[in-house]
Design a protein around this motif. Sequence first.
Motif, PDB file in Angstrom:
ATOM      1  N   ASN A  43       4.696 127.400  70.681  1.00  0.00           N
ATOM      2  CA  ASN A  43       4.224 127.148  72.138  1.00  0.00           C
ATOM      3  C   ASN A  43       2.367 127.327  72.221  1.00  0.00           C
ATOM      4  OD1 ASN A  43       6.635 127.381  73.151  1.00  0.00           O
ATOM      5  ND2 ASN A  43       6.603 129.820  73.039  1.00  0.00           N
ATOM      6  N   LYS A  44       1.845 127.385  71.115  1.00  0.00           N
ATOM      7  CA  LYS A  44       0.468 127.284  71.006  1.00  0.00           C
ATOM      8  C   LYS A  44      -0.082 125.939  70.829  1.00  0.00           C
ATOM      9  CE  LYS A  44      -0.848 132.070  69.710  1.00  0.00           C
ATOM     10  NZ  LYS A  44      -1.680 132.738  68.770  1.00  0.00           N
ATOM     11  N   TYR A  45      -1.017 125.564  71.274  1.00  0.00           N
ATOM     12  CA  TYR A  45      -1.748 124.265  71.072  1.00  0.00           C
ATOM     13  C   TYR A  45      -2.594 124.425  69.615  1.00  0.00           C
ATOM     14  CZ  TYR A  45      -0.646 122.927  75.641  1.00  0.00           C
ATOM     15  OH  TYR A  45      -0.001 122.577  77.007  1.00  0.00           O
ATOM     16  N   ASN A  46      -1.663 123.878  68.530  1.00  0.00           N
ATOM     17  CA  ASN A  46      -2.203 124.381  67.162  1.00  0.00           C
ATOM     18  C   ASN A  46      -2.259 123.035  66.279  1.00  0.00           C
ATOM     19  OD1 ASN A  46      -2.674 125.559  64.756  1.00  0.00           O
ATOM     20  ND2 ASN A  46      -0.978 126.962  64.662  1.00  0.00           N
ATOM     21  N   THR A  47      -3.141 122.256  66.027  1.00  0.00           N
ATOM     22  CA  THR A  47      -3.361 121.213  65.474  1.00  0.00           C
ATOM     23  C   THR A  47      -3.521 121.256  63.949  1.00  0.00           C
ATOM     24  OG1 THR A  47      -5.636 120.794  65.696  1.00  0.00           O
ATOM     25  CG2 THR A  47      -4.015 119.480  67.158  1.00  0.00           C
ATOM     26  N   LYS A  48      -3.716 122.805  63.525  1.00  0.00           N
ATOM     27  CA  LYS A  48      -3.489 123.154  62.105  1.00  0.00           C
ATOM     28  C   LYS A  48      -2.279 123.460  61.380  1.00  0.00           C
ATOM     29  CE  LYS A  48      -6.065 126.522  63.043  1.00  0.00           C
ATOM     30  NZ  LYS A  48      -5.844 126.461  64.328  1.00  0.00           N
ATOM     31  N   SER A  49      -1.182 123.191  62.355  1.00  0.00           N
ATOM     32  CA  SER A  49       0.209 123.492  61.923  1.00  0.00           C
ATOM     33  C   SER A  49       0.988 122.567  62.176  1.00  0.00           C
ATOM     34  CB  SER A  49       0.723 125.076  62.660  1.00  0.00           C
ATOM     35  OG  SER A  49       2.111 125.195  61.834  1.00  0.00           O
ATOM     36  N   LEU A  50       0.742 121.350  61.767  1.00  0.00           N
ATOM     37  CA  LEU A  50       1.505 120.056  62.191  1.00  0.00           C
ATOM     38  C   LEU A  50       2.989 120.009  61.511  1.00  0.00           C
ATOM     39  CD1 LEU A  50      -1.147 117.337  61.494  1.00  0.00           C
ATOM     40  CD2 LEU A  50      -1.009 118.883  63.342  1.00  0.00           C
ATOM     41  N   TYR A  51       3.238 120.890  60.468  1.00  0.00           N
ATOM     42  CA  TYR A  51       4.374 120.662  59.708  1.00  0.00           C
ATOM     43  C   TYR A  51       5.193 121.976  59.799  1.00  0.00           C
ATOM     44  CZ  TYR A  51       2.161 116.512  58.397  1.00  0.00           C
ATOM     45  OH  TYR A  51       1.213 115.362  58.141  1.00  0.00           O
ATOM     46  N   GLN A  52       6.604 122.082  59.750  1.00  0.00           N
ATOM     47  CA  GLN A  52       7.375 123.025  59.293  1.00  0.00           C
ATOM     48  C   GLN A  52       8.140 122.903  58.252  1.00  0.00           C
ATOM     49  OE1 GLN A  52       7.715 121.760  63.239  1.00  0.00           O
ATOM     50  NE2 GLN A  52       5.800 122.847  62.968  1.00  0.00           N
ATOM     51  N   ASN A  53       8.312 121.771  57.678  1.00  0.00           N
ATOM     52  CA  ASN A  53       9.193 121.327  56.357  1.00  0.00           C
ATOM     53  C   ASN A  53       8.080 120.836  55.513  1.00  0.00           C
ATOM     54  OD1 ASN A  53      11.845 122.571  57.470  1.00  0.00           O
ATOM     55  ND2 ASN A  53      11.538 121.013  59.054  1.00  0.00           N
ATOM     56  N   ASP A  54       8.109 121.293  54.433  1.00  0.00           N
ATOM     57  CA  ASP A  54       7.300 120.597  53.073  1.00  0.00           C
ATOM     58  C   ASP A  54       8.116 120.705  52.064  1.00  0.00           C
ATOM     59  OD1 ASP A  54       4.957 119.681  51.922  1.00  0.00           O
ATOM     60  OD2 ASP A  54       4.403 121.561  51.246  1.00  0.00           O
ATOM     61  N   ILE A  55       8.311 119.336  51.378  1.00  0.00           N
ATOM     62  CA  ILE A  55       9.031 119.197  50.259  1.00  0.00           C
ATOM     63  C   ILE A  55       8.123 118.383  49.103  1.00  0.00           C
ATOM     64  CG2 ILE A  55      11.195 118.407  48.948  1.00  0.00           C
ATOM     65  CD1 ILE A  55      12.591 118.372  51.732  1.00  0.00           C
ATOM     66  N   TYR A  56       8.062 119.130  48.086  1.00  0.00           N
ATOM     67  CA  TYR A  56       6.874 118.415  47.139  1.00  0.00           C
ATOM     68  C   TYR A  56       7.745 118.677  45.595  1.00  0.00           C
ATOM     69  CZ  TYR A  56       2.927 117.300  44.476  1.00  0.00           C
ATOM     70  OH  TYR A  56       1.857 116.773  43.619  1.00  0.00           O
ATOM     71  N   GLY A  57       7.937 117.300  44.741  1.00  0.00           N
ATOM     72  CA  GLY A  57       8.231 117.430  43.488  1.00  0.00           C
ATOM     73  C   GLY A  57       7.421 116.529  42.521  1.00  0.00           C
ATOM     74  N   PHE A  58       7.560 116.808  41.446  1.00  0.00           N
ATOM     75  CA  PHE A  58       6.505 115.995  40.560  1.00  0.00           C
ATOM     76  C   PHE A  58       7.446 115.931  39.229  1.00  0.00           C
ATOM     77  CE2 PHE A  58       5.671 120.190  39.533  1.00  0.00           C
ATOM     78  CZ  PHE A  58       5.328 120.361  38.077  1.00  0.00           C
ATOM     79  N   ILE A  59       6.929 115.166  38.409  1.00  0.00           N
ATOM     80  CA  ILE A  59       7.141 114.792  37.144  1.00  0.00           C
ATOM     81  C   ILE A  59       5.899 114.311  36.274  1.00  0.00           C
ATOM     82  CG2 ILE A  59       8.299 112.742  37.284  1.00  0.00           C
ATOM     83  CD1 ILE A  59      10.361 113.360  35.104  1.00  0.00           C
ATOM     84  N   LYS A  60       5.885 114.983  35.052  1.00  0.00           N
ATOM     85  CA  LYS A  60       4.710 114.407  34.255  1.00  0.00           C
ATOM     86  C   LYS A  60       5.138 114.547  32.635  1.00  0.00           C
ATOM     87  CE  LYS A  60       1.945 118.508  34.185  1.00  0.00           C
ATOM     88  NZ  LYS A  60       0.522 119.169  34.753  1.00  0.00           N
ATOM     89  N   LYS A  61       4.458 113.612  32.062  1.00  0.00           N
ATOM     90  CA  LYS A  61       4.433 113.970  30.617  1.00  0.00           C
ATOM     91  C   LYS A  61       3.977 115.162  30.113  1.00  0.00           C
ATOM     92  CE  LYS A  61       3.477 111.418  26.194  1.00  0.00           C
ATOM     93  NZ  LYS A  61       2.512 110.276  25.727  1.00  0.00           N
ATOM     94  N   ALA A  62       4.468 115.902  29.186  1.00  0.00           N
ATOM     95  CA  ALA A  62       4.068 117.301  28.966  1.00  0.00           C
ATOM     96  C   ALA A  62       2.712 117.447  27.970  1.00  0.00           C
ATOM     97  CB  ALA A  62       5.330 118.106  28.236  1.00  0.00           C
ATOM     98  N   LYS A  63       2.791 116.568  27.163  1.00  0.00           N
ATOM     99  CA  LYS A  63       1.573 116.389  26.392  1.00  0.00           C
ATOM    100  C   LYS A  63       0.981 114.973  25.851  1.00  0.00           C
ATOM    101  CE  LYS A  63       4.601 117.235  22.258  1.00  0.00           C
ATOM    102  NZ  LYS A  63       5.103 118.100  21.208  1.00  0.00           N
ATOM    103  N   GLY A  64      -0.080 114.860  25.305  1.00  0.00           N
ATOM    104  CA  GLY A  64      -0.639 113.719  24.670  1.00  0.00           C
ATOM    105  C   GLY A  64      -2.202 113.606  25.134  1.00  0.00           C
ATOM    106  N   ILE A  65      -2.976 112.558  24.927  1.00  0.00           N
ATOM    107  CA  ILE A  65      -4.196 112.318  25.276  1.00  0.00           C
ATOM    108  C   ILE A  65      -4.322 111.936  26.886  1.00  0.00           C
ATOM    109  CG2 ILE A  65      -6.245 110.788  25.021  1.00  0.00           C
ATOM    110  CD1 ILE A  65      -5.470 110.753  21.996  1.00  0.00           C
ATOM    111  N   ILE A  66      -3.465 110.950  27.128  1.00  0.00           N
ATOM    112  CA  ILE A  66      -3.147 110.524  28.668  1.00  0.00           C
ATOM    113  C   ILE A  66      -1.819 111.128  29.057  1.00  0.00           C
ATOM    114  CG2 ILE A  66      -2.983 108.726  30.116  1.00  0.00           C
ATOM    115  CD1 ILE A  66      -5.756 109.295  29.092  1.00  0.00           C
ATOM    116  N   GLN A  67      -1.647 111.732  30.112  1.00  0.00           N
ATOM    117  CA  GLN A  67      -0.460 112.362  30.607  1.00  0.00           C
ATOM    118  C   GLN A  67      -0.200 111.748  31.928  1.00  0.00           C
ATOM    119  OE1 GLN A  67      -2.479 116.467  29.384  1.00  0.00           O
ATOM    120  NE2 GLN A  67       0.184 116.999  29.880  1.00  0.00           N
ATOM    121  N   PRO A  68       0.695 110.575  32.221  1.00  0.00           N
ATOM    122  CA  PRO A  68       1.178 110.059  33.489  1.00  0.00           C
ATOM    123  C   PRO A  68       1.833 110.956  34.313  1.00  0.00           C
ATOM    124  CG  PRO A  68       2.325 108.864  31.602  1.00  0.00           C
ATOM    125  CD  PRO A  68       1.386 109.777  31.030  1.00  0.00           C
TER     126      PRO A  68
END
Length: 330
Positions: free
Chosen positions: A143-168
């Motif tokens: 009910n507040k005018y709050n532009t710092k709280s745009l989202y109620q749901n946030d899903i974030y996933g990642f995958i990366k190479k575990a080791k090596g000189i370059i880890q994509p």
Amino acid sequence: MRKYYLILVIAVCSCSLAFAQTDSLSLKDKAALDSMLDNDEFLKMMKDGPKSSFDVSIGIGNGAFSSHNNAANATGVDNKMIFTPSLMYRTKSGFSFGVTGFLTSDSAKGTELYQTGLSAGYEYDGKEVTTGITYTRYLSDKNKYNTKSLYQNDIYGFIKKAKGIIQPGLALGFDNGKYKEADLASVILKRPLNPRGDTTITGIDSTDNKTTYFSATASIEHDFSFYKLFSKDDELDFVPSLLLNFGKDDLEQTHTNTINRPLVKKLLARRKKNTPTNKFEMQSIATSLDFTYSVGKFFLQPNLYLDYYLPETTAKRFTAIFSVTAGLSF
């Protein structure tokens, strides 16, 4: 009787042989074994393994929207300092559960809580890849005018190479929510027959907003580890990374203005709904510098994220997001 004496002699000889075998290491072998036992890295390999932990921390930074996705944070950064006290429980099987408060001092009431994040996630650390996913539910007063709280749901996933000189790596993020916004608005009333000319009416134009943001980030990084910097059991990890951020965002606005004049209301009703939509495209190039220093139960995590917006825009292109988190892990 002789048979019993024979059994006793055999037993004594067996025990002597066992003790002789136990003490068969040469002085050189004993020295090598003592050296391994005194080596911290050897002990670390022997002792380290999956275990549960409980983290208590406090952070400060300017990332207002998400605890994990800086691509989302870069869409609306200002200079407000945000404090983030957090409790996090991590199980030895890879699951995690936490609560984070977001506090800032941009109101007349002083520092206050503007949203709380409840998160649950899972992370897998394998020999070849590291992957994880986290869902966060942000709670705030809608009910507040709050532009710092745009989202109620946030899903974030990642995958990366575990080791090596370059880890994509690859990361995907999805955020959606509702929020209220209020801006000062002006409406020009056309009066061609009035000798005083047109009239400008100024008032507050408030909107109810629905927003959705999808991001995809391709990255390359490398993990530098340093041991025994200031004590025999401390460690510093430094992970620099280069990122390409792709994204798509949708915004639906419904004007609920507070200007009470009937004619002004009628004019504002013409723009009742506005639905700006950006196509999925490369949005920015960024770099992230992550540090983690730990000694005993204490840890310190500074982070700097620099983002440069690529599409044509009249707004500023360069965004800097920082955070410093300190805590204890039990």
